[in-house]
Design an enzyme around this catalytic site. Structure first.
Site, short mmCIF file in Angstrom:
data_model
loop_
_atom_site.label_atom_id
_atom_site.label_comp_id
_atom_site.label_asym_id
_atom_site.label_seq_id
_atom_site.Cartn_x
_atom_site.Cartn_y
_atom_site.Cartn_z
CG ASN A 9 -1.70 1.20 1.45
OD1 ASN A 9 -1.83 2.02 0.54
ND2 ASN A 9 -2.27 1.36 2.65
CD1 TRP A 10 3.43 0.98 -2.71
CD2 TRP A 10 3.45 1.99 -4.70
NE1 TRP A 10 4.11 0.16 -3.58
CE2 TRP A 10 4.13 0.76 -4.82
CE3 TRP A 10 3.34 2.79 -5.84
CZ2 TRP A 10 4.70 0.32 -6.02
CZ3 TRP A 10 3.90 2.35 -7.04
CH2 TRP A 10 4.57 1.14 -7.12
CE LYS A 11 0.12 3.20 4.83
NZ LYS A 11 0.10 3.34 6.27
CG HIS A 95 -5.68 1.38 5.25
ND1 HIS A 95 -5.25 2.31 6.18
CD2 HIS A 95 -4.64 0.54 5.06
CE1 HIS A 95 -4.01 2.04 6.52
NE2 HIS A 95 -3.60 0.97 5.85
CD GLU A 97 -2.96 5.07 6.88
OE1 GLU A 97 -2.99 5.17 5.64
OE2 GLU A 97 -1.98 4.59 7.50
CD GLU A 167 -3.47 -3.11 7.34
OE1 GLU A 167 -2.33 -3.26 6.89
OE2 GLU A 167 -4.16 -2.12 7.09
N GLY A 173 2.46 1.65 10.83
CA GLY A 173 3.38 2.78 10.70
C GLY A 173 4.10 3.14 12.00
CB SER A 213 5.39 -2.42 11.83
OG SER A 213 4.93 -1.11 12.11
N GLY A 234 2.80 -1.34 4.35
CA GLY A 234 2.81 0.09 4.06
C GLY A 234 4.24 0.57 3.82
N GLY A 235 4.86 1.11 4.86
CA GLY A 235 6.17 1.73 4.75
C GLY A 235 7.21 0.92 3.99
C1 PEP Z 1 -0.67 -0.28 6.10
O1 PEP Z 1 -0.68 0.86 5.74
O2 PEP Z 1 -1.57 -1.03 5.76
C2 PEP Z 1 0.45 -0.74 6.93
C3 PEP Z 1 0.39 -1.93 7.44
O3 PEP Z 1 1.49 0.15 7.11
P1 PEP Z 1 2.93 -0.20 7.76
O4 PEP Z 1 3.43 -1.45 7.09
O5 PEP Z 1 3.78 0.99 7.45
O6 PEP Z 1 2.71 -0.40 9.21
#
Ligand code: PEP
Length: 251
Positions: A9-11, A95, A97, A167, A173, A213, A234-235
């Site tokens: 997920n490049w957000k 998600h 967010e 999640e 994050g 993470s 994500g990251g």
């Molecule tokens: C996400 O945005 O779905 C996520 C899991 O982010 P991260 O891997 O950065 O925690």
């Protein structure tokens, strides 16, 4: 047998050019890996370019959200059939967010999931508890409510197009991953719940991804758990090398 899914997920990161650099770097790093469904979710504006760039590769395209109506006076929204049109096979829905900053509820997640599934997209439906909910021992009740609401009214055959992502919000994050045991416990709970709400064969087949993470150094432990079928990243998906190391957990 459940084919693992590793989705990035490049957000709200990267221009079209930066997205192309990333995917062009990623392609050769994962090219030999046919045992995993590898998915990237760039921003809407990069979808078309990334779709061209991944043609003939083993990488699939996801959007980060969709609307539930097919068309109409809904300024700013994008319908699932338009995501298909631009080359998406998957869409992330609900998600945390989106739930936290954009008022998404289980009801909107449910409408979007149904619309995505009927357009032939694979819906990656996200659920997860807040830190305060975990600390007050409400994790299972929160997850149960989210799963029930988000997947309400789906037919058994719709599940060919449903992927669940667990999640925990406190792990997104933050660099704080759920332990393998904490994640497995919730995944097993979700699978049991799917058995109760739908049936055993749906529960046996549905992929449940972990997100929060995920990094190259923790993916193997997570993926060795019996009910963890992949990761929503994500990251660590923003760099080809780290995302490839996660996607290649099996090689
Ligand atoms: C996400 O945005 O779905 C996520 C899991 O982010 P991260 O891997 O950065 O925690």
């Amino acid at each position: 047998m459940r084919i693992p899914v590793i989705a990035g997920n490049w957000k709200l990161f990267k221009t079209i050019a930066e997205s192309l650099d990333l995917v062009n770097e990623l392609k050769p790093l994962v090219a030999g890996n046919h045992g995993v469904e590898i998915v990237v979710a760039p921003v809407f504006t990069a979808l078309s370019s990334i779709n061209d760039a991944i043609k003939g590769s083993n990488i699939s395209l996801a959007a980060q959200d969709c609307y539930w109506e097919e068309e109409g006076a809904f300024t700013g929204e994008v319908a699932p059939k338009l995501l298909k049109d631009v080359g998406c096979s998957h869409v992330i829905i609900g998600h945390s967010e989106r739930r936290q900053y954009f008022g998404e509820t289980d009801l909107t997640v449910n409408k979007k999931t149904k619309a995505a599934v009927s357009a032939g997209l694979k819906a990656i439906v996200c659920v997860g508890e807040l830190l305060a909910e975990r600390e007050s021992e409400q994790t299972f009740s929160v997850i149960e409510k989210q799963i029930q609401g988000s997947l309400a009214g789906l037919a058994v055959e719709d599940f060919a197009h449903v992927i669940i992502a667990y999640e925990p919000v406190w792990a997104i994050g933050t660099g704080k991953t759920a332990t393998d045991g904490q994640a497995q416990e919730v995944h097993a709970f979700i699978r049991k719940l799917i058995t109760r709400l739908f049936n055993q064969s749906v529960a046996d087949a549905v992929r449940i991804l972990y997100g929060g993470s995920v990094k190259p150094d923790n993916v193997k432990g997570l993926m060795s758990q019996p009910d963890i079928d992949g990761a929503l990243v994500g990251g660590a998906s923003l760099k080809a090398e780290t995302f490839a190391a996660i996607a290649n957990f099996n090689v």
